[in-house]
Write a protein that holds these residues in place. Structure first.
Motif, PDB file in Angstrom:
ATOM      1  N   LEU A 146       9.152  15.918   4.182  1.00 22.25           N
ATOM      2  CA  LEU A 146       9.129  14.810   5.141  1.00 22.25           C
ATOM      3  C   LEU A 146      10.542  14.348   5.492  1.00 22.25           C
ATOM      4  O   LEU A 146      10.830  14.046   6.660  1.00 22.25           O
ATOM      5  CB  LEU A 146       8.324  13.648   4.560  1.00 22.25           C
ATOM      6  CG  LEU A 146       6.809  13.855   4.457  1.00 22.25           C
ATOM      7  CD1 LEU A 146       6.161  12.702   3.692  1.00 22.25           C
ATOM      8  CD2 LEU A 146       6.186  13.988   5.841  1.00 22.25           C
ATOM      9  N   MET A 194       0.534   3.681  -5.198  1.00 21.12           N
ATOM     10  CA  MET A 194      -0.232   4.925  -5.122  1.00 21.12           C
ATOM     11  C   MET A 194      -1.245   5.054  -6.251  1.00 21.12           C
ATOM     12  O   MET A 194      -2.077   5.966  -6.234  1.00 21.12           O
ATOM     13  CB  MET A 194       0.722   6.124  -5.145  1.00 21.12           C
ATOM     14  CG  MET A 194       1.714   6.160  -4.001  1.00 21.12           C
ATOM     15  SD  MET A 194       2.649   7.705  -3.967  1.00 21.12           S
ATOM     16  CE  MET A 194       1.343   8.871  -3.575  1.00 21.12           C
ATOM     17  N   GLU A 215       6.454  17.317  -1.258  1.00 18.83           N
ATOM     18  CA  GLU A 215       6.058  16.869   0.078  1.00 18.83           C
ATOM     19  C   GLU A 215       7.061  15.874   0.645  1.00 18.83           C
ATOM     20  O   GLU A 215       7.337  15.876   1.852  1.00 18.83           O
ATOM     21  CB  GLU A 215       4.664  16.241   0.023  1.00 18.83           C
ATOM     22  CG  GLU A 215       3.548  17.239  -0.236  1.00 18.83           C
ATOM     23  CD  GLU A 215       3.490  18.304   0.849  1.00 18.83           C
ATOM     24  OE1 GLU A 215       3.529  17.950   2.040  1.00 18.83           O
ATOM     25  OE2 GLU A 215       3.417  19.494   0.487  1.00 18.83           O
ATOM     26  N   ASN A 263       0.848  -1.184   0.000  1.00 21.34           N
ATOM     27  CA  ASN A 263       0.000   0.000   0.000  1.00 21.34           C
ATOM     28  C   ASN A 263       0.888   1.240   0.000  1.00 21.34           C
ATOM     29  O   ASN A 263       2.124   1.153   0.087  1.00 21.34           O
ATOM     30  CB  ASN A 263      -0.972  -0.009   1.190  1.00 21.34           C
ATOM     31  CG  ASN A 263      -0.251  -0.058   2.537  1.00 21.34           C
ATOM     32  OD1 ASN A 263       0.816   0.545   2.703  1.00 21.34           O
ATOM     33  ND2 ASN A 263      -0.835  -0.763   3.508  1.00 21.34           N
ATOM     34  N   ALA A 264       0.262   2.419  -0.083  1.00 21.44           N
ATOM     35  CA  ALA A 264       1.030   3.671  -0.212  1.00 21.44           C
ATOM     36  C   ALA A 264       1.929   3.904   0.983  1.00 21.44           C
ATOM     37  O   ALA A 264       3.075   4.342   0.845  1.00 21.44           O
ATOM     38  CB  ALA A 264       0.069   4.842  -0.398  1.00 21.44           C
ATOM     39  N   ARG A 265       1.441   3.589   2.195  1.00 21.93           N
ATOM     40  CA  ARG A 265       2.256   3.833   3.389  1.00 21.93           C
ATOM     41  C   ARG A 265       3.498   2.959   3.376  1.00 21.93           C
ATOM     42  O   ARG A 265       4.584   3.407   3.770  1.00 21.93           O
ATOM     43  CB  ARG A 265       1.427   3.575   4.650  1.00 21.93           C
ATOM     44  CG  ARG A 265       2.231   3.741   5.937  1.00 21.93           C
ATOM     45  CD  ARG A 265       1.380   3.578   7.173  1.00 21.93           C
ATOM     46  NE  ARG A 265       0.458   4.684   7.332  1.00 21.93           N
ATOM     47  CZ  ARG A 265      -0.309   4.854   8.414  1.00 21.93           C
ATOM     48  NH1 ARG A 265      -0.274   3.973   9.403  1.00 21.93           N
ATOM     49  NH2 ARG A 265      -1.126   5.882   8.503  1.00 21.93           N
ATOM     50  N   GLU A 266       3.357   1.712   2.948  1.00 25.86           N
ATOM     51  CA  GLU A 266       4.511   0.815   2.896  1.00 25.86           C
ATOM     52  C   GLU A 266       5.499   1.235   1.808  1.00 25.86           C
ATOM     53  O   GLU A 266       6.708   1.050   1.943  1.00 25.86           O
ATOM     54  CB  GLU A 266       4.026  -0.615   2.630  1.00 25.86           C
ATOM     55  CG  GLU A 266       3.229  -1.221   3.779  1.00 25.86           C
ATOM     56  CD  GLU A 266       2.563  -2.532   3.379  1.00 25.86           C
ATOM     57  OE1 GLU A 266       2.327  -3.364   4.272  1.00 25.86           O
ATOM     58  OE2 GLU A 266       2.272  -2.717   2.174  1.00 25.86           O
ATOM     59  N   LEU A 323       6.023   4.397   0.591  1.00 25.41           N
ATOM     60  CA  LEU A 323       6.648   5.719   0.771  1.00 25.41           C
ATOM     61  C   LEU A 323       7.594   5.721   1.963  1.00 25.41           C
ATOM     62  O   LEU A 323       7.364   6.377   2.977  1.00 25.41           O
ATOM     63  CB  LEU A 323       5.574   6.795   0.921  1.00 25.41           C
ATOM     64  CG  LEU A 323       4.746   7.072  -0.331  1.00 25.41           C
ATOM     65  CD1 LEU A 323       3.688   8.123  -0.054  1.00 25.41           C
ATOM     66  CD2 LEU A 323       5.649   7.509  -1.479  1.00 25.41           C
ATOM     67  N   THR A 324       8.668   4.983   1.840  1.00 28.53           N
ATOM     68  CA  THR A 324       9.708   4.967   2.864  1.00 28.53           C
ATOM     69  C   THR A 324      10.696   6.101   2.602  1.00 28.53           C
ATOM     70  O   THR A 324      10.747   6.644   1.487  1.00 28.53           O
ATOM     71  CB  THR A 324      10.461   3.633   2.833  1.00 28.53           C
ATOM     72  OG1 THR A 324      11.142   3.524   1.571  1.00 28.53           O
ATOM     73  CG2 THR A 324       9.510   2.454   3.021  1.00 28.53           C
TER      74      THR A 324
END
Length: 312
Positions: A78, A50, A74, A3-6, A8-9
């Motif tokens: 971060l 994404m 962004e 998924n997107a969270r995984e 976007l490291t």
């Protein structure tokens, strides 16, 4: 599928930055010591997670799509936040920041800043010191956006930024100068705007990266040569490329030796802006920032930062 969270490291975001900076997957692979297929695969993983296309592959160059550009903006923020958290943790452990960044406006005495840097590194050799050249509103922006811990030579109103503190450096007088062989040198004082308008102005570019850039002392429609620093502006005016306002202490040795001529301008402009320095009070300053703030409490140091420039 991730998924997107995984996807976007920090490593993935750094990879996106490298591809965007180098302009191609192959160049990014060389920069990172990877094979091109590995870079392509990782980028595709992020895009799939994404459900967006981050790079336009229609040409040989890897061009960011609008979605990719937004993610890069962004993502950069971060990554800065992650670095800031790591630095804060190290500071809590030792009391000394692992890195201290000082944004210095180009009107400030470089020699004095270097003397302070030398003294600082003698007492804090474990803190990495970074000095940034900035101009106009870019000096404050570096602090507000977290890219600097201390800003020296702020000439714009700070506004209401939470946790931001300022203190006065003093007033810095500016004078309008031209080379003796420049046509304006022979014009009787005071010089009216219609005469100035016929001659090129030299201006320092505002180093602000977001928001509206500041311009000072320019006339609408006037030809302008824009340079990156006050030192470059002084050099351009010594060569007769144009005229403009420069700090009086910087111009003084050249005026005394006849290499620059001071002109009185008919137009009323602010020639002695109030200069300040600024820092963040939250979280509480570490020992490195405290050291710099202690030096700036000295009136002699503040005067040297504004007044002590190299002789001609």
């Amino acid at each position: 599928m991730m998924n997107a969270r995984e996807a976007l490291t920090p490593d993935a975001l750094a990879l996106l930055q490298t591809v965007a900076l180098t302009g191609s997957f192959a160049s990014a692979a060389r920069e990172l010591g990877l094979v091109p297929s590995a870079v392509t695969y990782r980028i595709r993983q992020i895009e799939d997670a994404m459900d967006v296309l981050l790079f336009d592959r229609s040409s040989r160059q890897a061009r960011l799509t609008e979605a990719g550009a937004e993610l890069l903006r962004e993502g950069g923020r971060l990554l800065q936040e992650i670095d800031a958290v790591a630095n804060r943790v190290k500071r809590v452990a030792s009391g000394w920041e692992s890195q201290l960044t000082v944004a210095v406006d180009t009107v400030i005495s470089c020699g004095t800043v270097m003397e302070l840097a030398q003294a600082f590194l003698e007492v804090a050799p474990a803190t990495r010191l970074r000095l940034r050249d900035e101009s106009l509103s870019g000096t404050l922006e570096a602090l507000v956006t977290g890219q600097a811990d201390l800003a020296i030579g702020v000439a714009v109103e700070p506004g209401n930024f939470p946790g931001l503190q300022t203190a006065s450096l003093g007033e810095l007088n500016f004078v309008y100068v031209v080379a003796p062989h420049h046509p304006l040198a022979a014009v009787p004082d005071p010089v009216p705007d219609d005469v100035l308008l016929r001659h090129r102005a030299i201006a320092v570019a505002d180093s602000v990266r977001q928001g509206v850039a500041v311009t000072r002392g320019l006339l609408a429609g006037q030809d302008v040569l824009t340079v990156p620093s006050m030192g470059a502006k002084l050099d351009a005016q010594l060569r007769g490329l144009g005229g403009g306002f420069v700090p009086e202490p910087m111009a003084r040795p050249y005026v005394e030796t006849g290499r620059l001529v001071v002109k009185v301008i008919a137009r009323s402009v602010v020639r002695a802006p109030r200069m300040t320095y600024a820092w963040r009070s939250t979280p509480a300053p570490g020992r490195a920032l405290q050291w710099w703030l202690a030096q700036l409490e000295s009136k002699t140091t503040r005067q040297a930062l504004l007044q002590r420039h190299a002789r001609a």
